[in-house]
Design an enzyme around this catalytic site. Structure first.
Site, PDB file in Angstrom:
ATOM      1  N   SER A  97       4.755  75.372  79.241  1.00 17.00           N
ATOM      2  CA  SER A  97       4.716  76.586  80.044  1.00 17.00           C
ATOM      3  C   SER A  97       6.100  77.076  80.409  1.00 17.00           C
ATOM      4  O   SER A  97       7.022  76.318  80.632  1.00 17.00           O
ATOM      5  CB  SER A  97       3.923  76.328  81.329  1.00 17.00           C
ATOM      6  OG  SER A  97       4.469  75.237  82.020  1.00 17.00           O
TER       7      SER A  97
ATOM      8  N   GLY B 270      11.212  83.304  80.661  1.00 14.24           N
ATOM      9  CA  GLY B 270      11.607  82.266  79.723  1.00 14.24           C
ATOM     10  C   GLY B 270      12.250  81.068  80.380  1.00 14.24           C
ATOM     11  O   GLY B 270      12.550  80.092  79.724  1.00 14.24           O
TER      12      GLY B 270
ATOM     13  N   ILE C 259      12.498  77.584  82.192  1.00 16.45           N
ATOM     14  CA  ILE C 259      11.573  76.455  82.256  1.00 16.45           C
ATOM     15  C   ILE C 259      11.116  76.255  83.694  1.00 16.45           C
ATOM     16  O   ILE C 259      11.923  76.185  84.600  1.00 16.45           O
ATOM     17  CB  ILE C 259      12.248  75.173  81.748  1.00 16.45           C
ATOM     18  CG1 ILE C 259      12.589  75.342  80.266  1.00 16.45           C
ATOM     19  CG2 ILE C 259      11.375  73.964  81.958  1.00 16.45           C
ATOM     20  CD1 ILE C 259      13.370  74.206  79.716  1.00 16.45           C
TER      21      ILE C 259
ATOM     22  N   ASP D 180       9.342  73.678  86.132  1.00 12.73           N
ATOM     23  CA  ASP D 180       9.037  72.255  86.201  1.00 12.73           C
ATOM     24  C   ASP D 180       7.788  72.060  87.037  1.00 12.73           C
ATOM     25  O   ASP D 180       7.821  72.141  88.252  1.00 12.73           O
ATOM     26  CB  ASP D 180      10.228  71.525  86.815  1.00 12.73           C
ATOM     27  CG  ASP D 180      10.048  70.024  86.748  1.00 12.73           C
ATOM     28  OD1 ASP D 180       8.985  69.602  86.267  1.00 12.73           O
ATOM     29  OD2 ASP D 180      10.961  69.321  87.166  1.00 12.73           O
TER      30      ASP D 180
ATOM     31  N   GLY E 142      10.996  71.474  62.050  1.00 13.07           N
ATOM     32  CA  GLY E 142      10.203  71.519  63.265  1.00 13.07           C
ATOM     33  C   GLY E 142      10.206  72.913  63.855  1.00 13.07           C
ATOM     34  O   GLY E 142      10.855  73.826  63.342  1.00 13.07           O
ATOM     35  N   TYR E 143       9.472  73.079  64.906  1.00 10.71           N
ATOM     36  CA  TYR E 143       9.479  74.358  65.613  1.00 10.71           C
ATOM     37  C   TYR E 143       9.118  74.088  67.066  1.00 10.71           C
ATOM     38  O   TYR E 143       8.696  72.991  67.423  1.00 10.71           O
ATOM     39  CB  TYR E 143       8.503  75.358  64.991  1.00 10.71           C
ATOM     40  CG  TYR E 143       7.072  75.146  65.410  1.00 10.71           C
ATOM     41  CD1 TYR E 143       6.481  75.938  66.384  1.00 10.71           C
ATOM     42  CD2 TYR E 143       6.319  74.112  64.859  1.00 10.71           C
ATOM     43  CE1 TYR E 143       5.180  75.722  66.788  1.00 10.71           C
ATOM     44  CE2 TYR E 143       5.019  73.890  65.255  1.00 10.71           C
ATOM     45  CZ  TYR E 143       4.442  74.688  66.213  1.00 10.71           C
ATOM     46  OH  TYR E 143       3.154  74.471  66.626  1.00 10.71           O
TER      47      TYR E 143
ATOM     48  N   ASP F 206      16.738  76.665  58.757  1.00  8.69           N
ATOM     49  CA  ASP F 206      15.272  76.689  58.788  1.00  8.69           C
ATOM     50  C   ASP F 206      14.643  76.081  57.545  1.00  8.69           C
ATOM     51  O   ASP F 206      13.420  76.082  57.423  1.00  8.69           O
ATOM     52  CB  ASP F 206      14.777  78.133  58.930  1.00  8.69           C
ATOM     53  CG  ASP F 206      15.217  78.765  60.235  1.00  8.69           C
ATOM     54  OD1 ASP F 206      15.117  78.086  61.265  1.00  8.69           O
ATOM     55  OD2 ASP F 206      15.656  79.925  60.220  1.00  8.69           O
TER      56      ASP F 206
ATOM     57  N   GLU G 103       6.633  83.815  57.097  1.00 15.04           N
ATOM     58  CA  GLU G 103       7.812  83.153  57.654  1.00 15.04           C
ATOM     59  C   GLU G 103       8.118  81.857  56.914  1.00 15.04           C
ATOM     60  O   GLU G 103       9.287  81.531  56.684  1.00 15.04           O
ATOM     61  CB  GLU G 103       7.618  82.855  59.144  1.00 15.04           C
ATOM     62  CG  GLU G 103       8.887  82.281  59.778  1.00 15.04           C
ATOM     63  CD  GLU G 103       8.706  81.845  61.217  1.00 15.04           C
ATOM     64  OE1 GLU G 103       9.725  81.715  61.904  1.00 15.04           O
ATOM     65  OE2 GLU G 103       7.562  81.619  61.639  1.00 15.04           O
TER      66      GLU G 103
ATOM     67  N   CYS H 118      25.199  49.460  61.442  1.00 18.44           N
ATOM     68  CA  CYS H 118      24.124  49.797  62.376  1.00 18.44           C
ATOM     69  C   CYS H 118      23.382  48.531  62.802  1.00 18.44           C
ATOM     70  O   CYS H 118      23.954  47.674  63.453  1.00 18.44           O
ATOM     71  CB  CYS H 118      23.198  50.842  61.757  1.00 18.44           C
ATOM     72  SG  CYS H 118      22.102  51.640  62.956  1.00 18.44           S
TER      73      CYS H 118
ATOM     74  N   HIS I 143      27.367  55.162  59.620  1.00 11.01           N
ATOM     75  CA  HIS I 143      26.751  54.897  58.319  1.00 11.01           C
ATOM     76  C   HIS I 143      27.569  55.470  57.163  1.00 11.01           C
ATOM     77  O   HIS I 143      27.270  56.568  56.675  1.00 11.01           O
ATOM     78  CB  HIS I 143      25.350  55.518  58.277  1.00 11.01           C
ATOM     79  CG  HIS I 143      24.334  54.811  59.104  1.00 11.01           C
ATOM     80  ND1 HIS I 143      23.595  53.750  58.641  1.00 11.01           N
ATOM     81  CD2 HIS I 143      23.935  55.019  60.382  1.00 11.01           C
ATOM     82  CE1 HIS I 143      22.757  53.333  59.580  1.00 11.01           C
ATOM     83  NE2 HIS I 143      22.947  54.091  60.651  1.00 11.01           N
TER      84      HIS I 143
ATOM     85  N   GLU J 178      27.361  54.500  54.153  1.00 11.94           N
ATOM     86  CA  GLU J 178      26.492  54.482  52.969  1.00 11.94           C
ATOM     87  C   GLU J 178      25.581  55.706  52.894  1.00 11.94           C
ATOM     88  O   GLU J 178      24.950  55.941  51.855  1.00 11.94           O
ATOM     89  CB  GLU J 178      25.651  53.194  52.966  1.00 11.94           C
ATOM     90  CG  GLU J 178      24.422  53.188  53.837  1.00 11.94           C
ATOM     91  CD  GLU J 178      24.690  53.000  55.324  1.00 11.94           C
ATOM     92  OE1 GLU J 178      23.722  52.836  56.093  1.00 11.94           O
ATOM     93  OE2 GLU J 178      25.865  53.021  55.745  1.00 11.94           O
TER      94      GLU J 178
END
Length: 980
Positions: free
Chosen positions: A2, A7, A9, A11, A80-81, A369, A408, A823, A944, A946
């Site tokens: 929500s 726009g 946020i 809480d 992702g979105y 994207d 899209e 790692c 990393h 490698e």
């Protein structure tokens, strides 16, 4: 999730991980949640929970769970979105996402001889591979078809899954070992275990061969002896597969399972009749004895009746809305804003095959994207994946939202070099609140529209999924409240890539002479804004929605972009979606840290809908002298040539200006816009992670003077002379849960080594001896799920086994051997420091200061040291991949710290030792992140090398680096040269 109308946020009771205060978050309230992300405080009232977890709680914590599973299993998270919506429709009823959508998946290539299940002969062994049965997942199908809050607590909790990615990794290693045998593959047929558990998977496994089967219920591995027959047969415990294996191949298959410590059980065999028989040895009866056609026969078609309800919406009064206020609100809208807080917690470099992830350019701006991977190390062919979704449009025009989701996905994947639109395949995930007003009719109309649209494009949707319970309702005091999601279609596009070197990004080139930015407008100047970010931030919904009126335009667009990409005309590409043209241009400016002068002279209409309409399209950057060539390409492909416009140029003063007919409409500093765009991710990180780290990253992001990543190599590029003769053997060592062995083997193989896969079980069972190896490389991953501390469990399998302890000590003491620990392997080697001569000063590695897994491309400096692997590299400043959750250096005391022999340290983009986040991603003092032994034969490091031994593996390298190998390949060549 929500959001308020602007726009920001909201809480609703934000998760506070522990009692630490969240500094600098004015207006945010942190509650004392015990188990963030789950229904809390189960003081039942008439069978109902007291409180349902808020959308924000889920939004903060669920991605961590998804990323943690993916990281531990070992697959790159490249797409992702993020969608938020909330609008009051009537008292007590809200349209939006109280039940946020999370999408997870992957893609790859499969050989032709593996795409069909083989016929299962009678007598074939039927096997379950993976974890044991547990009392989880029962009622999962029922619960997922009901609105949240409408079922009772028992059903809700019965449907909850528990994850075990390390188990799935072990199963995957067994499957890999089987298919690697080619024609000798012991697996005849395989099926995953999902909804319905074994009750569904096992009958489906044999039904394709028109076989029956006989099973022994008590042969099924179970973690809970008290389970009833129904619970054993029907539970949906995950990380399991069912397989058909010929009886003569059981010994071979069993050997693979024992090596990987992957549990399996032969629980039945195929029969030549059509009977499904489940015997229970405990009660000496058959709980199931029935013909297979009864179980899997065709069900009668269900007839549904739904009448579409026509709703009218008033268009947004654009003339009464201030441009500057809209810009501030749109840039902070989560669907538009910086998604960094979701991206950096997911490993994107694992496998070493990632060509393009979300991060773009020397400032690693998350604006790409289209995900691209290579089909092999050094291969120029590969795969591409992209996502499309336009869910808020469905509140006004559901079929348009479906067409725009497909569109899209295609405009996103178009950034990859794909030979034909017909090569693109789609996956459709449908989500709706079925049974409600107009929802069923909207779903039917949208499915029909998408089907017709894809047929016109000549592309198919072979796979998909649905969830038809996108509704949440609960009782709050005396009022019943309900949140109903819009019809939500998420489209994933996949395609083979002809040339991974020709991938386009949103980062404009700044060193290619005079260039222009051109808009390719698939909306044909209609400037439709209904259901867009513009209407959302102004608490509005109405107006005509964006749509793709003619599929032929999309086909022309795809063909033209591919032609121009192949011809080398395009310097940058970014599709137009959430936030419209304005956000598209902003993100391109952010990626380049370069201002843009936008001209609306060629675009008719009110500036607000011109800038913020979300009709499909893209912005491309081309050299000014190539404008005519661009126009000719579109003239040859069709009518779209009339809708290609020059809309901007780059400037040098880091400002974003909008003009029309020579008059400035609006302008602002790029840094201020970037601050707005990254503000939402900063607040989310502050709530979820260490707020000090969140602040440090926020301040670094908006520094427009930051020079970005650079490459300063103290050695010449290019490969050294090719070594001939015998290839020295190196043990690519792994333990249960390690997932980075393949890229490590590939790097050493390229340097002239014979890379041998060595599991700790091979050593313990005496099948392999370290005596035959010149080198030892301990790989990255999550040995034993890191439940015993970073690398601790792996090290203990050596330290508490006298035979192995002696074998490793002997190897380390030989003067003709070397080792590299990266790692998880670095952490493991650090626990073995007492066995390694001259390594007593090595530190431990503890959780990152940020309190999160960190996956980034960062700068390190190679320090002067005796390390044989870094010879000739001293003084080099190079980007390198990091991906770890426990990498912060912790010394046993001041003496150990003073005697340390560091080999690499994190530096900032100015070349100074990095103390702040994220240049120092784990908070190690002095930025030190790698060490060597006194004689330099054994080196450990958290980053990393490698995963970046080839140029194509970097999300960014300077254009002047032309060598196929990346600068870190020198480390592996050094190992080969030292042995010579």
């Amino acid at each position: 999730a929500s959001t308020g109308s602007g726009g920001e946020i909201r809480d609703e009771s934000a998760t506070g991980r522990g009692a630490r205060p969240k500094a600098g978050l004015t207006g945010y309230t942190v509650s004392n949640l015990r188990i963030p992300g789950f229904i809390q405080d189960w003081e039942e009232d008439n069978g109902k929970p007291e409180r349902i977890a808020s959308a924000l709680e889920i939004m903060l914590d669920a991605p961590i769970g998804g990323a943690a599973f993916n990281n531990e299993f070992g697959r790159p998270a490249l797409c992702g979105y993020f969608r938020t919506y909330e609008q009051t429709e009537q008292p007590g009823r809200i349209r939006g996402y109280h039940k946020p959508i999370m999408l997870a998946g992957g893609y790859g290539m499969i050989r032709n001889d593996h795409i069909h299940k083989q016929t299962i002969p009678p007598g074939t062994a039927l096997i379950v591979l993976g974890g044991p049965a547990m009392l989880i997942g029962l009622g999962g199908g029922a619960a997922s078809s009901m609105a949240s809050g409408s079922s009772d607590a028992a059903l809700d909790f019965a449907s909850v899954q528990r994850d075990n990615p390390e188990m799935q990794r072990r199963c995957q290693e067994v499957i890999n070992a089987c298919w690697a045998l080619g024609d000798a593959n012991p697996i005849i047929s395989i099926h995953d275990v999902g909804a319905g558990g074994l009750s569904n998977a096992l009958p489906e496994l044999v039904s394709a061969s028109k076989r029956g089967a006989r099973f022994e219920l008590r042969g099924i591995p179970s973690a809970e002896p008290g389970l009833s027959p129904m619970e054993i047969w029907c539970n949906e415990a995950q990380e399991r597969y069912v397989l058909a294996v010929a009886q003569e191949s059981i010994t071979l298959f069993s050997g693979f399972c024992q090596r990987e410590r992957a549990p399996f059980a032969v629980i039945g065999e195929a029969s030549d009749d059509d009977q499904l028989v489940l015997h229970d040895a405990l009660f000496e009866n058959d709980p199931i004895h029935m013909p297979m056609p009864v179980l899997l026969g065709k069900l009668p078609r269900i007839q549904c009746h739904a009448d579409p309800v026509r709703r009218s919406f008033e268009p947004l009064p654009a003339n009464r809305i201030e441009l500057a206020d809209t810009i501030r609100k749109v840039l902070r809208l989560p669907a538009v804003a910086d998604k960094r807080f979701l991206i950096t917690i997911g490993d994107r470099s694992i496998s070493g095959l990632t060509i393009r992830d979300q991060m773009v350019g020397p400032w690693q701006t998350p604006v790409a994207d289209c995900a691209i991977t290579a089909s092999g190390y050094g291969a120029v062919v590969g795969e591409a994946m992209a996502i499309g979704e336009r869910t808020p449009l469905a509140l006004v025009d559901a079929p348009a939202s479906g067409r725009m989701a497909v569109t899209e996905a295609i405009t996103n994947i178009c950034a990859a070099r794909i030979l034909s639109l017909a090569d693109v395949c789609l996956s459709a995930n449908w989500m709706a609140a079925c049974g409600g007003d107009n929802e069923d009719a909207g779903l039917y109309a949208t499915v029909e529209a998408v089907s017709e649209f894809c047929q016109a494009l000549g592309i198919c949707i072979p796979v998909g999924k649905d969830s038809l319970s996108m509704r949440t309702h609960w009782q709050d005091a005396s009022q019943t409240k309900e949140v109903v999601s819009p019809l939500s279609l998420i489209v994933s596009a996949f395609a083979p890539v002809a040339d991974t070197r020709q991938n386009l990004t949103p980062q404009p080139g700044t060193d290619t002479g005079e260039t222009v930015l051109m808009l390719i407008d698939l909306g044909c100047g209609k400037n439709r804004c209904g259901g867009t970010a513009l209407t959302q931030v102004h608490n509005h919904i109405g107006g005509e929605t964006p749509d793709l009126d003619d599929p032929a335009l999309l086909k022309q667009f795809f063909q033209a972009v591919q032609i121009m990409n192949e011809a080398g005309i395009l310097l940058a590409y970014h599709d137009r979606s959430d936030g419209g043209l304005f956000v598209t241009l902003c993100e391109m400016a952010f990626a380049a840290h370069n201002g843009i002068d936008v001209s609306l002279d060629e675009l008719a209409g009110n500036p607000l809908p011109v800038l913020f309409n979300e009709d499909a399209g893209a912005v491309i950057q081309v050299r000014r002298e190539d404008i005519e060539a661009v126009n000719k390409v579109f003239e040859k492909t069709g009518e779209l040539s009339k809708h290609v416009h020059v809309v901007g140029t780059l400037n040098t003063d880091k400002r974003f200006r909008i003009t029309r007919n020579g008059s400035e409409i609006w302008s602002d500093d790029l840094a201020d816009l970037h601050r707005l765009w990254s503000e939402t991710t900063f607040h989310m990180q502050s709530l979820r992670d260490n707020p000090e780290c969140a602040r440090e990253e926020y301040d670094s992001i908006v520094n427009m003077e930051d020079p970005g990543l650079t490459v300063k190599a103290s050695f010449a590029g290019g490969s050294p002379a090719i070594k001939t003769g015998a290839r020295p053997r190196i043990a690519i060592l792994r333990e249960q849960g390690v997932n980075g062995q393949v890229e490590m083997a590939a790097a050493f193989d390229r340097a002239g080594f014979d890379s041998v896969d060595v599991h700790m079980n091979d050593l313990m069972q005496g099948n392999v001896s370290l005596d035959s190896f010149s080198g030892l490389a301990a790989c990255g991953g999550f040995s034993y799920g890191d439940v015993l501390g970073a690398g601790g469990g792996w090290a203990n399998t050596i330290l508490f086994n006298d035979e192995q302890c002696d074998a490793f000590r002997d190897f380390f003491n030989r003067k003709d051997t070397f080792g590299l620990g990266v790692c998880n392997g670095c952490q493991m080697f650090s626990h073995l420091r007492e066995l390694i001569p001259g390594a007593g000063h090595w530190p431990d590695f503890v959780p990152n200061r940020s309190e999160q897994f960190e996956s980034r491309l960062v700068m390190v400096e190679v320090l002067e040291s005796p390390s044989i692997l870094l010879r000739g590299m001293t003084g080099s400043r190079l980007p390198i991949a990091v991906a770890h959750g426990e990498g912060r250096v912790l010394f046993a005391g001041e003496t150990a710290q003073n005697n340390a022999l560091p080999v690499v340290r994190y530096i900032d983009n100015y070349g100074k030792p990095a103390e702040t986040y994220p240049a120092n991603p784990n908070g190690s003092p002095g930025g030190f992140t790698g060490f060597t032994s006194d004689d330099g034969r054994f080196t450990i490091m958290m980053p990393h090398p490698e995963r970046v031994f080839l140029r194509q593996q970097y999300s960014w390298l300077p254009t002047e680096w032309h060598d196929e190998e990346g600068p870190w390949m020198r480390l592996f060549h050094n190992a080969r040269s030292w042995l010579d």
